[in-house]
Motif scaffolding. Structure first.
Motif, PDB file in Angstrom:
ATOM      1  N   ARG A   1      31.839  14.629 -20.615  1.00  0.00           N
ATOM      2  CA  ARG A   1      31.528  13.760 -19.457  1.00  0.00           C
ATOM      3  C   ARG A   1      31.609  12.319 -19.973  1.00  0.00           C
ATOM      4  O   ARG A   1      30.616  11.667 -20.230  1.00  0.00           O
ATOM      5  CB  ARG A   1      30.113  14.093 -18.962  1.00  0.00           C
TER       6      ARG A   1
ATOM      7  N   HIS B   1      22.814  18.264  -5.686  1.00  0.00           N
ATOM      8  CA  HIS B   1      21.400  17.895  -5.766  1.00  0.00           C
ATOM      9  C   HIS B   1      20.599  18.455  -4.602  1.00  0.00           C
ATOM     10  O   HIS B   1      19.411  18.198  -4.479  1.00  0.00           O
ATOM     11  CB  HIS B   1      21.286  16.362  -5.815  1.00  0.00           C
TER      12      HIS B   1
ATOM     13  N   GLY C   1      20.686  19.639  -9.997  1.00  0.00           N
ATOM     14  CA  GLY C   1      19.696  18.796 -10.684  1.00  0.00           C
ATOM     15  C   GLY C   1      19.182  17.703  -9.778  1.00  0.00           C
ATOM     16  O   GLY C   1      19.630  17.580  -8.641  1.00  0.00           O
ATOM     17  N   HIS C   2      18.264  16.871 -10.291  1.00  0.00           N
ATOM     18  CA  HIS C   2      17.682  17.155 -11.587  1.00  0.00           C
ATOM     19  C   HIS C   2      16.391  17.946 -11.368  1.00  0.00           C
ATOM     20  O   HIS C   2      15.616  17.648 -10.463  1.00  0.00           O
ATOM     21  CB  HIS C   2      17.448  15.872 -12.396  1.00  0.00           C
TER      22      HIS C   2
ATOM     23  N   THR D   1      13.645  13.180 -16.008  1.00  0.00           N
ATOM     24  CA  THR D   1      14.577  12.909 -17.101  1.00  0.00           C
ATOM     25  C   THR D   1      14.822  11.408 -17.215  1.00  0.00           C
ATOM     26  O   THR D   1      14.880  10.713 -16.186  1.00  0.00           O
ATOM     27  CB  THR D   1      15.931  13.639 -16.905  1.00  0.00           C
TER      28      THR D   1
ATOM     29  N   SER E   1      17.387   9.993 -17.757  1.00  0.00           N
ATOM     30  CA  SER E   1      18.654   9.562 -17.176  1.00  0.00           C
ATOM     31  C   SER E   1      18.558   9.327 -15.656  1.00  0.00           C
ATOM     32  O   SER E   1      19.483   8.799 -15.054  1.00  0.00           O
ATOM     33  CB  SER E   1      19.765  10.549 -17.516  1.00  0.00           C
ATOM     34  N   LYS E   2      17.449   9.732 -15.033  1.00  0.00           N
ATOM     35  CA  LYS E   2      17.247   9.461 -13.593  1.00  0.00           C
ATOM     36  C   LYS E   2      15.834   8.925 -13.411  1.00  0.00           C
ATOM     37  O   LYS E   2      14.979   9.573 -12.799  1.00  0.00           O
ATOM     38  CB  LYS E   2      17.406  10.760 -12.782  1.00  0.00           C
TER      39      LYS E   2
ATOM     40  N   ILE F   1      20.112  21.513 -14.461  1.00  0.00           N
ATOM     41  CA  ILE F   1      20.276  20.305 -15.291  1.00  0.00           C
ATOM     42  C   ILE F   1      19.142  19.331 -14.986  1.00  0.00           C
ATOM     43  O   ILE F   1      18.588  19.314 -13.883  1.00  0.00           O
ATOM     44  CB  ILE F   1      21.653  19.638 -15.043  1.00  0.00           C
ATOM     45  N   GLY F   2      18.850  18.502 -15.998  1.00  0.00           N
ATOM     46  CA  GLY F   2      17.890  17.417 -15.801  1.00  0.00           C
ATOM     47  C   GLY F   2      16.537  17.701 -16.414  1.00  0.00           C
ATOM     48  O   GLY F   2      15.748  18.464 -15.858  1.00  0.00           O
ATOM     49  N   GLY F   3      16.311  17.129 -17.607  1.00  0.00           N
ATOM     50  CA  GLY F   3      15.007  17.240 -18.263  1.00  0.00           C
ATOM     51  C   GLY F   3      14.715  18.607 -18.846  1.00  0.00           C
ATOM     52  O   GLY F   3      13.550  18.941 -19.087  1.00  0.00           O
TER      53      GLY F   3
ATOM     54  N   ALA G   1      21.867  23.229 -18.633  1.00  0.00           N
ATOM     55  CA  ALA G   1      22.712  22.190 -19.235  1.00  0.00           C
ATOM     56  C   ALA G   1      21.796  21.115 -19.813  1.00  0.00           C
ATOM     57  O   ALA G   1      20.846  20.686 -19.153  1.00  0.00           O
ATOM     58  CB  ALA G   1      23.631  21.585 -18.175  1.00  0.00           C
ATOM     59  N   VAL G   2      22.097  20.713 -21.044  1.00  0.00           N
ATOM     60  CA  VAL G   2      21.251  19.760 -21.764  1.00  0.00           C
ATOM     61  C   VAL G   2      22.108  18.587 -22.224  1.00  0.00           C
ATOM     62  O   VAL G   2      23.150  18.784 -22.853  1.00  0.00           O
ATOM     63  CB  VAL G   2      20.600  20.441 -22.996  1.00  0.00           C
ATOM     64  N   MET G   3      21.659  17.389 -21.918  1.00  0.00           N
ATOM     65  CA  MET G   3      22.429  16.211 -22.320  1.00  0.00           C
ATOM     66  C   MET G   3      21.746  15.504 -23.494  1.00  0.00           C
ATOM     67  O   MET G   3      22.254  15.499 -24.602  1.00  0.00           O
ATOM     68  CB  MET G   3      22.597  15.263 -21.126  1.00  0.00           C
ATOM     69  N   GLY G   4      20.576  14.898 -23.258  1.00  0.00           N
ATOM     70  CA  GLY G   4      19.941  14.103 -24.304  1.00  0.00           C
ATOM     71  C   GLY G   4      19.285  14.942 -25.381  1.00  0.00           C
ATOM     72  O   GLY G   4      19.205  14.527 -26.537  1.00  0.00           O
ATOM     73  N   GLY G   5      18.809  16.119 -25.043  1.00  0.00           N
ATOM     74  CA  GLY G   5      17.929  16.900 -25.912  1.00  0.00           C
ATOM     75  C   GLY G   5      18.577  17.514 -27.134  1.00  0.00           C
ATOM     76  O   GLY G   5      17.875  18.052 -27.984  1.00  0.00           O
TER      77      GLY G   5
HETATM   78  C1  LIG Z   1      24.287  14.241 -16.164  1.00  0.00           C
HETATM   79  C2  LIG Z   1      23.133  14.585 -15.323  1.00  0.00           C
HETATM   80  N1  LIG Z   1      23.280  14.972 -14.029  1.00  0.00           N
HETATM   81  C3  LIG Z   1      22.110  15.214 -13.441  1.00  0.00           C
HETATM   82  C4  LIG Z   1      21.965  15.635 -12.039  1.00  0.00           C
HETATM   83  O1  LIG Z   1      20.849  15.747 -11.560  1.00  0.00           O
HETATM   84  O2  LIG Z   1      23.007  15.853 -11.421  1.00  0.00           O
HETATM   85  S1  LIG Z   1      20.790  14.982 -14.471  1.00  0.00           S
HETATM   86  C5  LIG Z   1      21.809  14.549 -15.739  1.00  0.00           C
HETATM   87  C6  LIG Z   1      21.354  14.149 -17.106  1.00  0.00           C
HETATM   88  C7  LIG Z   1      20.586  15.228 -17.803  1.00  0.00           C
HETATM   89  O3  LIG Z   1      20.170  14.732 -19.014  1.00  0.00           O
HETATM   90  P1  LIG Z   1      18.995  15.370 -19.835  1.00  0.00           P
HETATM   91  O4  LIG Z   1      19.402  16.763 -20.209  1.00  0.00           O
HETATM   92  O5  LIG Z   1      18.918  14.483 -21.046  1.00  0.00           O
HETATM   93  O6  LIG Z   1      17.766  15.294 -19.000  1.00  0.00           O
END
Ligand SMILES: Cc1nc(C(=O)O)sc1CCOP(=O)(O)O
Length: 199
Positions: free
Chosen positions: A33, A102, A119-120, A124, A126-127, A152-154, A172-176
C-alpha cells in the motif's frame, strides 16, 4: 485465521526489502500500500522481492490493478484512491478483488467483491479522530455477508480470538509489525495467538 501485513505509511524501499524476506514464512499476504511510490518504483520493489524468492501468491497491490495485471499477480485491493470497483471488475475480470469498507452500505455497493477488509475495528493511531466500529457492530455487519472479511485497524494479538469468534476470516496489521523495532518478535506474538485458536 489469516494474517495480512500492510506496508506502513513511511515505509522505505530499502527497509521493506531487508525486512520482508525475514518474515515471509510467517504471514499469509503482503499488502503493498505504497501510494507515494511511482509505478516504476513499485515494479522495482516487486522485482526485488521476487529475486529474494518472495512468492507471488502472497503479494497484493493496493489501488493499481494495471500493475497487478502487468506483473501477472492475482490480487488487488480497492480503496478510496482506486478506480471504482465496477470499473476494475469489468476491465480485469480475472483478478481477485478485495474492497476496503467501513460500513454495511459500502459492502453492499461492492457486492461482487472477492473479499472485504472492514475497519477500523479498534482505536488506531492511523485514524486518530474517528470512532472505531467495535466488535459488536463489526459482527452485525459481517454476518450479512458471504465473502471472507479481514479485520483492520488497531489489531493486537489479543484481538485474534474474539475476532475469530465473531466470524472474521483474518486480520490485517499495519503498524504493529513492520513499524516495530523487532518485527520478527512482533510477528511471532500474532502467530502465537493464531496457534492458540487451534488448542
Ligand atoms: C490502512 C488502514 N485502513 C483502515 C480502515 O479502517 O480502512 S485502518 C488502517 C490502518 C491500520 O493500521 P494499524 O494496524 O497500525 O492500526
Amino acid at each position: 485465521m489469516r494474517l495480512h501485513l500492510i506496508t506502513p505509511e513511511n515505509s522505505s524501499f530499502q527497509t521493506l526489502l531487508t525486512t520482508i524476506p525475514l518474515l515471509q514464512q510467517d504471514f499469509d499476504m503482503l499488502h503493498l500500500r505504497l501510494h507515494y511510490f511511482s509505478d516504476q518504483k513499485l515494479l522495482s520493489l516487486v522485482k526485488e522481492l521476487r529475486n529474494q524468492s518472495f512468492p507471488d501468491s502472497k503479494l497484493l497491490l493496493h489501488d493499481r490493478p494495471h500493475l497487478v495485471a502487468e506483473l501477472g499477480l492475482s490480487h488487488v485491493q480497492i480503496g478510496f484512491r482506486s478506480p471504482r470497483f465496477e470499473v476494475v471488475k469489468k476491465r480485469y475480470p480475472f483478478l481477485k478483488i478485495g474492497v476496503s469498507v467501513h460500513s454495511l452500505r459500502e459492502m453492499e455497493q461492492a457486492k461482487e467483491a472477492d473479499f472485504f477488509m472492514l475497519g477500523h475495528i479498534y482505536q488506531t493511531a492511523s485514524k486518530p479522530n474517528k470512532q472505531p466500529l467495535g466488535e459488536k457492530e463489526a459482527e452485525q455487519i459481517i454476518e450479512t455477508i458471504n465473502q471472507p472479511v479481514i479485520a483492520i485497524g488497531g489489531i493486537q494479538p489479543a484481538h485474534i480470538t474474539p475476532l475469530h469468534q465473531i466470524g472474521f476470516h483474518g486480520v490485517a496489521v499495519m503498524g504493529g509489525v513492520l513499524n516495530m523495532d523487532k518485527p520478527v518478535e512482533a510477528l511471532a506474538s500474532y502467530n502465537r495467538a493464531r496457534r492458540e485458536l487451534n488448542v
